[in-house]
Design a protein around this motif. Structure first.
Motif, PDB file in Angstrom:
ATOM      1  N   GLU A   1       0.573  14.226   8.055  1.00  0.00           N
ATOM      2  CA  GLU A   1       1.075  13.016   7.404  1.00  0.00           C
ATOM      3  C   GLU A   1       2.161  13.365   6.409  1.00  0.00           C
ATOM      4  OE1 GLU A   1      -1.535  10.876   4.489  1.00  0.00           O
ATOM      5  OE2 GLU A   1      -0.939   9.065   5.551  1.00  0.00           O
ATOM      6  N   ILE A   2       3.160  12.495   6.311  1.00  0.00           N
ATOM      7  CA  ILE A   2       4.009  12.526   5.121  1.00  0.00           C
ATOM      8  C   ILE A   2       3.764  11.217   4.380  1.00  0.00           C
ATOM      9  CG2 ILE A   2       5.801  13.988   6.167  1.00  0.00           C
ATOM     10  CD1 ILE A   2       7.537  11.292   5.946  1.00  0.00           C
ATOM     11  N   SER A   3       3.813  11.280   3.071  1.00  0.00           N
ATOM     12  CA  SER A   3       3.686  10.080   2.250  1.00  0.00           C
ATOM     13  C   SER A   3       4.830  10.131   1.241  1.00  0.00           C
ATOM     14  CB  SER A   3       2.313  10.052   1.573  1.00  0.00           C
ATOM     15  OG  SER A   3       2.110   8.792   0.957  1.00  0.00           O
ATOM     16  N   ALA A   4       5.940   9.529   1.634  1.00  0.00           N
ATOM     17  CA  ALA A   4       7.149   9.594   0.809  1.00  0.00           C
ATOM     18  C   ALA A   4       6.987   8.742  -0.441  1.00  0.00           C
ATOM     19  CB  ALA A   4       8.358   9.116   1.616  1.00  0.00           C
ATOM     20  N   LYS A   5       7.569   9.216  -1.528  1.00  0.00           N
ATOM     21  CA  LYS A   5       7.634   8.460  -2.781  1.00  0.00           C
ATOM     22  C   LYS A   5       9.098   8.137  -3.033  1.00  0.00           C
ATOM     23  CE  LYS A   5       3.302   9.161  -2.759  1.00  0.00           C
ATOM     24  NZ  LYS A   5       2.498   8.103  -2.105  1.00  0.00           N
ATOM     25  N   PHE A   6       9.335   7.051  -3.752  1.00  0.00           N
ATOM     26  CA  PHE A   6      10.672   6.488  -3.821  1.00  0.00           C
ATOM     27  C   PHE A   6      11.165   6.365  -5.250  1.00  0.00           C
ATOM     28  CE2 PHE A   6       8.553   5.164  -0.015  1.00  0.00           C
ATOM     29  CZ  PHE A   6       9.521   5.261   0.966  1.00  0.00           C
ATOM     30  N   ARG A   7      12.464   6.136  -5.372  1.00  0.00           N
ATOM     31  CA  ARG A   7      13.072   5.708  -6.628  1.00  0.00           C
ATOM     32  C   ARG A   7      13.569   4.303  -6.381  1.00  0.00           C
ATOM     33  NH1 ARG A   7      13.769  10.348  -9.810  1.00  0.00           N
ATOM     34  NH2 ARG A   7      13.261  12.204  -8.582  1.00  0.00           N
ATOM     35  N   VAL A   8      13.489   3.451  -7.408  1.00  0.00           N
ATOM     36  CA  VAL A   8      13.831   2.048  -7.198  1.00  0.00           C
ATOM     37  C   VAL A   8      15.248   1.908  -6.641  1.00  0.00           C
ATOM     38  CG1 VAL A   8      14.239  -0.166  -8.350  1.00  0.00           C
ATOM     39  CG2 VAL A   8      12.153   1.117  -8.831  1.00  0.00           C
TER      40      VAL A   8
ATOM     41  N   LEU B   1      10.702 -10.317   2.680  1.00  0.00           N
ATOM     42  CA  LEU B   1       9.867  -9.120   2.853  1.00  0.00           C
ATOM     43  C   LEU B   1       9.315  -8.729   1.487  1.00  0.00           C
ATOM     44  CD1 LEU B   1       8.865  -6.497   4.327  1.00  0.00           C
ATOM     45  CD2 LEU B   1      11.093  -5.490   3.755  1.00  0.00           C
ATOM     46  N   LEU B   2       7.998  -8.542   1.408  1.00  0.00           N
ATOM     47  CA  LEU B   2       7.383  -8.021   0.188  1.00  0.00           C
ATOM     48  C   LEU B   2       6.927  -6.596   0.491  1.00  0.00           C
ATOM     49  CD1 LEU B   2       6.284  -8.421  -2.721  1.00  0.00           C
ATOM     50  CD2 LEU B   2       4.119  -9.155  -1.661  1.00  0.00           C
ATOM     51  N   LEU B   3       7.547  -5.641  -0.187  1.00  0.00           N
ATOM     52  CA  LEU B   3       7.304  -4.232   0.100  1.00  0.00           C
ATOM     53  C   LEU B   3       6.604  -3.575  -1.086  1.00  0.00           C
ATOM     54  CD1 LEU B   3       8.059  -2.133   2.309  1.00  0.00           C
ATOM     55  CD2 LEU B   3      10.169  -1.725   1.046  1.00  0.00           C
ATOM     56  N   GLY B   4       5.519  -2.860  -0.832  1.00  0.00           N
ATOM     57  CA  GLY B   4       4.860  -2.069  -1.863  1.00  0.00           C
ATOM     58  C   GLY B   4       5.146  -0.602  -1.601  1.00  0.00           C
ATOM     59  N   ALA B   5       5.648   0.114  -2.593  1.00  0.00           N
ATOM     60  CA  ALA B   5       6.033   1.509  -2.362  1.00  0.00           C
ATOM     61  C   ALA B   5       5.660   2.377  -3.553  1.00  0.00           C
ATOM     62  CB  ALA B   5       7.541   1.599  -2.097  1.00  0.00           C
ATOM     63  N   GLY B   6       5.130   3.554  -3.276  1.00  0.00           N
ATOM     64  CA  GLY B   6       4.832   4.520  -4.320  1.00  0.00           C
ATOM     65  C   GLY B   6       6.126   5.104  -4.859  1.00  0.00           C
ATOM     66  N   LEU B   7       6.176   5.322  -6.163  1.00  0.00           N
ATOM     67  CA  LEU B   7       7.372   5.890  -6.786  1.00  0.00           C
ATOM     68  C   LEU B   7       7.175   7.380  -7.069  1.00  0.00           C
ATOM     69  CD1 LEU B   7       8.220   3.029  -9.313  1.00  0.00           C
ATOM     70  CD2 LEU B   7       9.222   3.447  -7.034  1.00  0.00           C
ATOM     71  N   VAL B   8       8.297   8.090  -7.145  1.00  0.00           N
ATOM     72  CA  VAL B   8       8.252   9.506  -7.507  1.00  0.00           C
ATOM     73  C   VAL B   8       7.646   9.605  -8.906  1.00  0.00           C
ATOM     74  CG1 VAL B   8       9.636  11.552  -8.038  1.00  0.00           C
ATOM     75  CG2 VAL B   8      10.269  10.076  -6.113  1.00  0.00           C
ATOM     76  N   THR B   9       6.645  10.443  -9.034  1.00  0.00           N
ATOM     77  CA  THR B   9       6.027  10.632 -10.341  1.00  0.00           C
ATOM     78  C   THR B   9       5.641  12.105 -10.487  1.00  0.00           C
ATOM     79  OG1 THR B   9       4.390   9.703 -11.864  1.00  0.00           O
ATOM     80  CG2 THR B   9       3.686   9.938  -9.585  1.00  0.00           C
ATOM     81  N   ASP B  10       4.964  12.422 -11.578  1.00  0.00           N
ATOM     82  CA  ASP B  10       4.591  13.805 -11.885  1.00  0.00           C
ATOM     83  C   ASP B  10       3.752  14.430 -10.753  1.00  0.00           C
ATOM     84  OD1 ASP B  10       3.666  16.134 -13.013  1.00  0.00           O
ATOM     85  OD2 ASP B  10       2.919  15.188 -14.857  1.00  0.00           O
TER      86      ASP B  10
ATOM     87  N   GLY C   1       0.787  -1.227   0.000  1.00  0.00           N
ATOM     88  CA  GLY C   1       0.000   0.000   0.000  1.00  0.00           C
ATOM     89  C   GLY C   1       0.820   1.278   0.000  1.00  0.00           C
ATOM     90  N   GLY C   2       2.115   1.151   0.206  1.00  0.00           N
ATOM     91  CA  GLY C   2       2.942   2.353   0.261  1.00  0.00           C
ATOM     92  C   GLY C   2       3.009   2.978   1.643  1.00  0.00           C
ATOM     93  N   THR C   3       2.544   2.245   2.659  1.00  0.00           N
ATOM     94  CA  THR C   3       2.537   2.790   4.022  1.00  0.00           C
ATOM     95  C   THR C   3       3.945   3.044   4.547  1.00  0.00           C
ATOM     96  OG1 THR C   3       0.425   1.720   4.398  1.00  0.00           O
ATOM     97  CG2 THR C   3       1.596   2.437   6.350  1.00  0.00           C
ATOM     98  N   ILE C   4       4.951   2.367   3.983  1.00  0.00           N
ATOM     99  CA  ILE C   4       6.354   2.653   4.337  1.00  0.00           C
ATOM    100  C   ILE C   4       6.638   4.151   4.171  1.00  0.00           C
ATOM    101  CG2 ILE C   4       7.184   2.066   1.977  1.00  0.00           C
ATOM    102  CD1 ILE C   4       9.314   1.074   4.865  1.00  0.00           C
ATOM    103  N   GLY C   5       5.897   4.800   3.250  1.00  0.00           N
ATOM    104  CA  GLY C   5       6.088   6.227   2.993  1.00  0.00           C
ATOM    105  C   GLY C   5       5.633   7.134   4.131  1.00  0.00           C
ATOM    106  N   ASN C   6       4.922   6.578   5.093  1.00  0.00           N
ATOM    107  CA  ASN C   6       4.535   7.382   6.263  1.00  0.00           C
ATOM    108  C   ASN C   6       5.721   7.628   7.198  1.00  0.00           C
ATOM    109  OD1 ASN C   6       1.066   6.367   7.010  1.00  0.00           O
ATOM    110  ND2 ASN C   6       1.887   7.865   5.589  1.00  0.00           N
ATOM    111  N   LEU C   7       6.802   6.888   6.973  1.00  0.00           N
ATOM    112  CA  LEU C   7       7.955   7.024   7.860  1.00  0.00           C
ATOM    113  C   LEU C   7       9.001   7.950   7.239  1.00  0.00           C
ATOM    114  CD1 LEU C   7       8.417   3.233   8.807  1.00  0.00           C
ATOM    115  CD2 LEU C   7       7.056   4.958   9.985  1.00  0.00           C
ATOM    116  N   VAL C   8       9.649   8.746   8.072  1.00  0.00           N
ATOM    117  CA  VAL C   8      10.774   9.554   7.586  1.00  0.00           C
ATOM    118  C   VAL C   8      11.984   8.626   7.423  1.00  0.00           C
ATOM    119  CG1 VAL C   8       9.907  11.688   8.620  1.00  0.00           C
ATOM    120  CG2 VAL C   8      11.512  10.271   9.925  1.00  0.00           C
TER     121      VAL C   8
END
Ligand code: AVJ
Length: 322
Positions: A283-290, A190-199, A162-169
Protein backbone atom coordinates in the motif's frame (compact mmCIF):
# COMPACT_ATOMS: atom_id res chain seq x y z
CA UNK A 1 -39.53 0.41 6.20
CA UNK A 2 -38.00 0.63 2.73
CA UNK A 3 -34.98 -1.62 2.40
CA UNK A 4 -31.81 -0.46 0.72
CA UNK A 5 -31.22 -1.70 -2.80
CA UNK A 6 -27.81 -2.92 -3.89
CA UNK A 7 -26.43 -2.85 -7.44
CA UNK A 8 -23.64 -5.29 -8.04
CA UNK A 9 -21.38 -4.03 -10.82
CA UNK A 10 -18.60 -6.18 -9.51
CA UNK A 11 -19.55 -9.83 -9.25
CA UNK A 12 -17.48 -12.49 -7.54
CA UNK A 13 -16.34 -13.44 -11.06
CA UNK A 14 -15.20 -9.91 -11.88
CA UNK A 15 -13.42 -9.74 -8.56
CA UNK A 16 -11.62 -13.00 -9.22
CA UNK A 17 -10.58 -11.90 -12.70
CA UNK A 18 -9.21 -8.63 -11.33
CA UNK A 19 -7.46 -10.37 -8.44
CA UNK A 20 -5.85 -12.91 -10.77
CA UNK A 21 -4.58 -10.17 -13.02
CA UNK A 22 -3.28 -8.04 -10.12
CA UNK A 23 -1.64 -11.00 -8.38
CA UNK A 24 0.00 -12.22 -11.59
CA UNK A 25 1.40 -8.77 -12.35
CA UNK A 26 2.42 -7.90 -8.82
CA UNK A 27 3.97 -11.20 -7.80
CA UNK A 28 6.05 -11.49 -10.98
CA UNK A 29 7.29 -7.88 -10.84
CA UNK A 30 10.60 -6.69 -9.39
CA UNK A 31 10.13 -5.48 -6.73
CA UNK A 32 6.93 -7.37 -5.95
CA UNK A 33 3.75 -5.47 -5.04
CA UNK A 34 0.04 -6.03 -4.40
CA UNK A 35 -2.71 -3.39 -4.65
CA UNK A 36 -4.32 -2.34 -1.35
CA UNK A 37 -7.87 -3.02 -2.46
CA UNK A 38 -7.35 -6.73 -1.74
CA UNK A 39 -7.03 -6.07 1.99
CA UNK A 40 -10.78 -5.71 2.27
CA UNK A 41 -12.48 -9.06 2.55
CA UNK A 42 -14.88 -9.32 5.52
CA UNK A 43 -11.97 -9.89 7.92
CA UNK A 44 -9.91 -7.07 6.39
CA UNK A 45 -12.80 -4.61 6.61
CA UNK A 46 -13.22 -5.56 10.26
CA UNK A 47 -9.48 -5.08 10.90
CA UNK A 48 -9.65 -1.67 9.25
CA UNK A 49 -12.51 -0.70 11.57
CA UNK A 50 -10.28 -1.70 14.49
CA UNK A 51 -7.43 0.40 13.08
CA UNK A 52 -9.69 3.47 13.10
CA UNK A 53 -10.09 3.06 16.87
CA UNK A 54 -6.35 2.75 17.64
CA UNK A 55 -4.75 5.56 19.66
CA UNK A 56 -2.04 5.98 16.99
CA UNK A 57 -4.37 6.10 14.00
CA UNK A 58 -5.42 9.76 14.03
CA UNK A 59 -6.88 10.20 10.48
CA UNK A 60 -10.39 8.86 11.11
CA UNK A 61 -11.05 10.74 14.32
CA UNK A 62 -9.40 13.89 12.99
CA UNK A 63 -11.51 13.87 9.86
CA UNK A 64 -14.60 13.12 11.90
CA UNK A 65 -14.06 16.02 14.29
CA UNK A 66 -13.38 18.33 11.35
CA UNK A 67 -16.51 17.14 9.56
CA UNK A 68 -18.57 17.68 12.71
CA UNK A 69 -17.31 21.24 12.85
CA UNK A 70 -17.95 22.19 9.22
CA UNK A 71 -20.69 19.86 8.00
CA UNK A 72 -23.35 22.59 8.01
CA UNK A 73 -21.19 24.80 5.82
CA UNK A 74 -20.69 21.89 3.46
CA UNK A 75 -24.42 21.19 3.34
CA UNK A 76 -25.23 24.85 2.70
CA UNK A 77 -22.70 25.06 -0.11
CA UNK A 78 -23.60 21.76 -1.75
CA UNK A 79 -27.43 21.79 -1.62
CA UNK A 80 -27.22 18.19 -2.76
CA UNK A 81 -30.20 16.02 -3.66
CA UNK A 82 -28.02 12.95 -4.02
CA UNK A 83 -25.06 12.06 -1.83
CA UNK A 84 -22.73 9.61 -3.55
CA UNK A 85 -20.08 8.21 -1.22
CA UNK A 86 -17.11 6.47 -2.80
CA UNK A 87 -15.45 3.82 -0.63
CA UNK A 88 -18.24 4.14 1.92
CA UNK A 89 -17.12 1.12 3.97
CA UNK A 90 -19.11 1.09 7.19
CA UNK A 91 -20.49 4.57 6.41
CA UNK A 92 -19.50 5.79 9.88
CA UNK A 93 -19.05 9.45 8.90
CA UNK A 94 -22.00 9.40 6.58
CA UNK A 95 -24.60 10.03 9.26
CA UNK A 96 -23.15 13.46 9.93
CA UNK A 97 -23.38 14.37 6.26
CA UNK A 98 -26.82 12.86 5.79
CA UNK A 99 -28.21 14.64 8.84
CA UNK A 100 -26.82 18.01 7.77
CA UNK A 101 -27.79 17.61 4.12
CA UNK A 102 -31.36 16.62 4.93
CA UNK A 103 -31.78 19.35 7.55
CA UNK A 104 -30.43 22.13 5.32
CA UNK A 105 -31.27 21.02 1.82
CA UNK A 106 -33.22 18.84 -0.54
CA UNK A 107 -31.51 15.47 0.05
CA UNK A 108 -33.42 12.53 -1.48
CA UNK A 109 -30.99 9.72 -2.14
CA UNK A 110 -27.84 8.23 -0.66
CA UNK A 111 -25.62 6.15 -2.94
CA UNK A 112 -22.86 4.39 -1.02
CA UNK A 113 -20.23 2.64 -3.17
CA UNK A 114 -17.73 0.09 -1.92
CA UNK A 115 -15.68 -2.82 -3.17
CA UNK A 116 -16.76 -4.92 -0.18
CA UNK A 117 -20.34 -6.12 -0.60
CA UNK A 118 -20.45 -7.42 2.98
CA UNK A 119 -19.55 -4.04 4.51
CA UNK A 120 -21.78 -2.19 2.08
CA UNK A 121 -24.92 -4.25 2.56
CA UNK A 122 -24.80 -3.84 6.33
CA UNK A 123 -24.10 -0.11 6.09
CA UNK A 124 -26.81 0.52 3.48
CA UNK A 125 -29.43 -1.33 5.52
CA UNK A 126 -28.54 0.55 8.69
CA UNK A 127 -28.72 3.93 6.97
CA UNK A 128 -32.05 3.02 5.35
CA UNK A 129 -33.44 2.12 8.78
CA UNK A 130 -32.10 5.29 10.41
CA UNK A 131 -33.23 7.72 7.70
CA UNK A 132 -36.78 6.80 6.74
CA UNK A 133 -37.79 8.52 3.53
CA UNK A 134 -34.25 8.55 2.18
CA UNK A 135 -33.68 6.34 -0.86
CA UNK A 136 -30.60 4.18 -0.30
CA UNK A 137 -29.04 2.67 -3.35
CA UNK A 138 -25.74 0.86 -2.81
CA UNK A 139 -23.25 0.18 -5.59
CA UNK A 140 -20.71 -2.62 -5.28
CA UNK A 141 -17.85 -1.66 -7.55
CA UNK A 142 -14.26 -0.58 -7.76
CA UNK A 143 -14.19 3.17 -7.21
CA UNK A 144 -11.72 3.68 -10.02
CA UNK A 145 -13.90 2.14 -12.72
CA UNK A 146 -17.53 2.63 -11.87
CA UNK A 147 -18.08 6.36 -11.92
CA UNK A 148 -20.00 5.76 -15.13
CA UNK A 149 -22.59 3.66 -13.29
CA UNK A 150 -23.59 6.41 -10.89
CA UNK A 151 -27.21 7.52 -10.96
CA UNK A 152 -28.11 10.74 -12.75
CA UNK A 153 -30.90 13.17 -12.03
CA UNK A 154 -30.83 15.35 -8.95
CA UNK A 155 -27.89 17.54 -7.94
CA UNK A 156 -25.13 15.28 -6.67
CA UNK A 157 -22.28 15.64 -4.27
CA UNK A 158 -19.64 12.94 -4.57
CA UNK A 159 -17.89 12.39 -1.24
CA UNK A 160 -14.55 10.61 -1.20
CA UNK A 161 -13.50 10.66 2.42
CA UNK A 162 -11.03 9.01 4.75
CA UNK A 163 -7.94 9.88 2.77
CA UNK A 164 -8.36 6.93 0.40
CA UNK A 165 -7.30 9.23 -2.48
CA UNK A 166 -3.82 8.67 -0.97
CA UNK A 167 -3.87 5.05 -2.13
CA UNK A 168 -3.38 6.31 -5.67
CA UNK A 169 -0.06 7.40 -7.17
CA UNK A 170 -0.06 10.89 -8.73
CA UNK A 171 -0.80 9.69 -12.28
CA UNK A 172 -3.72 7.56 -11.06
CA UNK A 173 -5.04 10.50 -9.04
CA UNK A 174 -4.92 12.80 -12.04
CA UNK A 175 -6.90 10.31 -14.09
CA UNK A 176 -9.37 9.60 -11.30
CA UNK A 177 -10.05 13.27 -10.52
CA UNK A 178 -10.48 14.04 -14.22
CA UNK A 179 -13.02 11.24 -14.50
CA UNK A 180 -14.99 12.49 -11.51
CA UNK A 181 -14.95 15.93 -13.07
CA UNK A 182 -16.20 14.46 -16.34
CA UNK A 183 -19.24 12.74 -14.76
CA UNK A 184 -20.31 15.81 -12.77
CA UNK A 185 -22.80 18.31 -14.14
CA UNK A 186 -22.33 22.04 -13.60
CA UNK A 187 -23.23 22.92 -9.99
CA UNK A 188 -22.37 19.48 -8.67
CA UNK A 189 -19.56 19.03 -6.16
CA UNK A 190 -16.78 16.78 -5.01
CA UNK A 191 -16.08 16.56 -1.27
CA UNK A 192 -12.58 15.19 -0.78
CA UNK A 193 -11.01 14.15 2.53
CA UNK A 194 -7.22 13.94 2.44
CA UNK A 195 -4.46 13.39 4.97
CA UNK A 196 -1.90 16.18 5.12
CA UNK A 197 1.88 15.92 5.39
CA UNK A 198 2.72 15.98 9.07
CA UNK A 199 5.47 14.94 11.49
CA UNK A 200 6.84 11.45 10.61
CA UNK A 201 6.85 10.74 14.36
CA UNK A 202 3.05 10.98 14.16
CA UNK A 203 2.63 9.46 10.71
CA UNK A 204 4.68 6.30 11.07
CA UNK A 205 3.09 4.96 14.29
CA UNK A 206 -0.33 5.52 12.69
CA UNK A 207 0.69 2.81 10.22
CA UNK A 208 2.69 0.69 12.66
CA UNK A 209 0.70 0.53 15.89
CA UNK A 210 1.91 -0.99 19.12
CA UNK A 211 -0.93 -3.54 19.31
CA UNK A 212 -0.06 -4.92 15.86
CA UNK A 213 -3.50 -4.47 14.33
CA UNK A 214 -2.08 -2.79 11.22
CA UNK A 215 0.42 -5.65 10.89
CA UNK A 216 -2.46 -8.11 10.93
CA UNK A 217 -4.36 -5.98 8.42
CA UNK A 218 -1.31 -5.92 6.15
CA UNK A 219 -0.81 -9.69 6.34
CA UNK A 220 -4.52 -10.20 5.66
CA UNK A 221 -3.84 -9.68 1.96
CA UNK A 222 -1.89 -12.96 2.04
CA UNK A 223 -4.87 -14.74 3.64
CA UNK A 224 -7.02 -13.32 0.85
CA UNK A 225 -4.67 -14.78 -1.79
CA UNK A 226 -4.63 -18.10 0.05
CA UNK A 227 -8.43 -18.26 0.17
CA UNK A 228 -9.27 -16.87 -3.27
CA UNK A 229 -6.41 -18.16 -5.41
CA UNK A 230 -5.45 -21.27 -3.42
CA UNK A 231 -2.03 -19.83 -2.60
CA UNK A 232 0.05 -21.22 0.26
CA UNK A 233 1.55 -18.10 1.83
CA UNK A 234 2.58 -18.49 5.48
CA UNK A 235 1.45 -14.99 6.58
CA UNK A 236 3.20 -15.22 9.98
CA UNK A 237 6.53 -15.45 8.15
CA UNK A 238 6.09 -11.93 6.77
CA UNK A 239 7.00 -8.90 8.84
CA UNK A 240 4.92 -5.72 8.65
CA UNK A 241 6.83 -2.60 7.62
CA UNK A 242 5.67 1.02 7.38
CA UNK A 243 8.09 3.67 6.07
CA UNK A 244 7.68 7.37 5.36
CA UNK A 245 9.00 8.24 1.91
CA UNK A 246 9.92 11.88 2.46
CA UNK A 247 10.62 12.57 -1.21
CA UNK A 248 7.30 11.28 -2.49
CA UNK A 249 5.46 12.22 0.69
CA UNK A 250 3.75 8.92 1.19
CA UNK A 251 3.65 6.11 3.72
CA UNK A 252 4.55 2.82 2.17
CA UNK A 253 3.45 -0.45 3.73
CA UNK A 254 5.40 -3.55 2.88
CA UNK A 255 5.61 -7.20 3.86
CA UNK A 256 9.10 -8.52 4.42
CA UNK A 257 9.93 -12.21 4.04
CA UNK A 258 11.64 -13.43 7.23
CA UNK A 259 13.28 -16.37 5.43
CA UNK A 260 13.74 -17.79 1.93
CA UNK A 261 10.39 -19.10 0.75
CA UNK A 262 8.74 -20.67 -2.24
CA UNK A 263 5.05 -19.88 -2.53
CA UNK A 264 2.66 -21.61 -4.88
CA UNK A 265 -0.44 -19.89 -6.21
CA UNK A 266 -2.37 -22.91 -7.44
CA UNK A 267 -5.10 -21.06 -9.34
CA UNK A 268 -2.52 -19.11 -11.29
CA UNK A 269 -0.16 -22.04 -11.86
CA UNK A 270 2.47 -19.73 -10.41
CA UNK A 271 5.49 -20.41 -8.22
CA UNK A 272 6.95 -17.36 -6.52
CA UNK A 273 10.27 -17.18 -4.68
CA UNK A 274 10.96 -14.77 -1.85
CA UNK A 275 14.48 -14.20 -0.58
CA UNK A 276 15.02 -13.61 3.13
CA UNK A 277 14.59 -9.86 3.74
CA UNK A 278 12.77 -9.29 0.45
CA UNK A 279 10.08 -6.62 0.69
CA UNK A 280 6.80 -6.52 -1.19
CA UNK A 281 4.84 -3.23 -1.36
CA UNK A 282 1.20 -3.60 -0.32
CA UNK A 283 0.00 0.00 0.00
CA UNK A 284 0.93 3.61 -0.43
CA UNK A 285 -0.90 6.21 1.60
CA UNK A 286 0.05 9.59 0.20
CA UNK A 287 -0.18 12.73 2.33
CA UNK A 288 -0.81 16.11 0.78
CA UNK A 289 -0.23 19.83 1.06
CA UNK A 290 -3.26 22.03 0.58
CA UNK A 291 -1.58 23.89 -2.28
CA UNK A 292 -0.74 20.63 -4.03
CA UNK A 293 -4.30 19.34 -3.69
CA UNK A 294 -5.67 22.59 -5.07
CA UNK A 295 -3.33 22.29 -8.03
CA UNK A 296 -4.33 18.67 -8.68
CA UNK A 297 -8.03 19.59 -8.54
CA UNK A 298 -7.49 22.58 -10.83
CA UNK A 299 -5.58 20.38 -13.28
CA UNK A 300 -8.61 18.04 -13.36
CA UNK A 301 -10.84 21.01 -14.22
CA UNK A 302 -12.37 21.76 -10.82
CA UNK A 303 -13.07 25.26 -9.59
CA UNK A 304 -11.30 25.94 -6.31
CA UNK A 305 -13.82 25.60 -3.54
CA UNK A 306 -13.66 25.65 0.23
CA UNK A 307 -10.81 24.10 2.20
CA UNK A 308 -11.14 23.21 5.88
CA UNK A 309 -8.33 21.79 8.04
CA UNK A 310 -8.13 20.56 11.63
CA UNK A 311 -6.25 22.64 14.25
CA UNK A 312 -3.11 20.47 13.92
CA UNK A 313 -3.15 20.62 10.11
CA UNK A 314 -3.21 16.85 9.74
CA UNK A 315 -6.29 16.48 7.62
CA UNK A 316 -8.18 18.53 5.03
CA UNK A 317 -11.69 18.53 3.64
CA UNK A 318 -12.05 20.19 0.27
CA UNK A 319 -15.26 21.02 -1.55
CA UNK A 320 -14.62 21.51 -5.24
CA UNK A 321 -17.21 22.41 -7.83
CA UNK A 322 -17.63 21.42 -11.46
C1 AVJ B 1 -8.51 3.44 4.12
C2 AVJ B 1 -6.79 3.97 2.59
C3 AVJ B 1 -7.57 5.63 4.11
O1 AVJ B 1 -4.35 4.80 4.00
O2 AVJ B 1 -4.83 5.39 6.03
C4 AVJ B 1 -4.92 2.21 7.37
C5 AVJ B 1 -5.85 2.37 4.96
N1 AVJ B 1 -3.75 1.31 5.82
N2 AVJ B 1 -3.82 1.67 7.92
C6 AVJ B 1 -5.05 4.72 5.03
C7 AVJ B 1 -4.87 1.98 6.03
C8 AVJ B 1 -3.13 1.12 6.99
C9 AVJ B 1 -6.28 3.80 5.02
N3 AVJ B 1 -7.26 4.19 3.96
Amino acid sequence: MTAATLDIHLTEDDLNTALRSDATQGLTATPKWLPPKWFYDAKGSELFERITELPEYYPTRTERALLERVVDEIADAAQAEVLVELGAGSAAKTRLLLTALSARGPLKTYVPQDVSSAALRAAADEVAAEFPGLGVHGVVSDFTDTLDNLPRGGRRMIAFLGGTIGNLVPEERAEFLARIHAVLEPGEQLLLGAGLVTDPAVLVPAYDDAAGVTAEFNRNVLHVLNARLRADFAPEKFRHIAVWDAAREWIEMRLEASEDMTVTVADLGLTVRFGRGEQMRTEISAKFRVGGLDAELAAAGFATGHVWTDPDDRFALILAGR
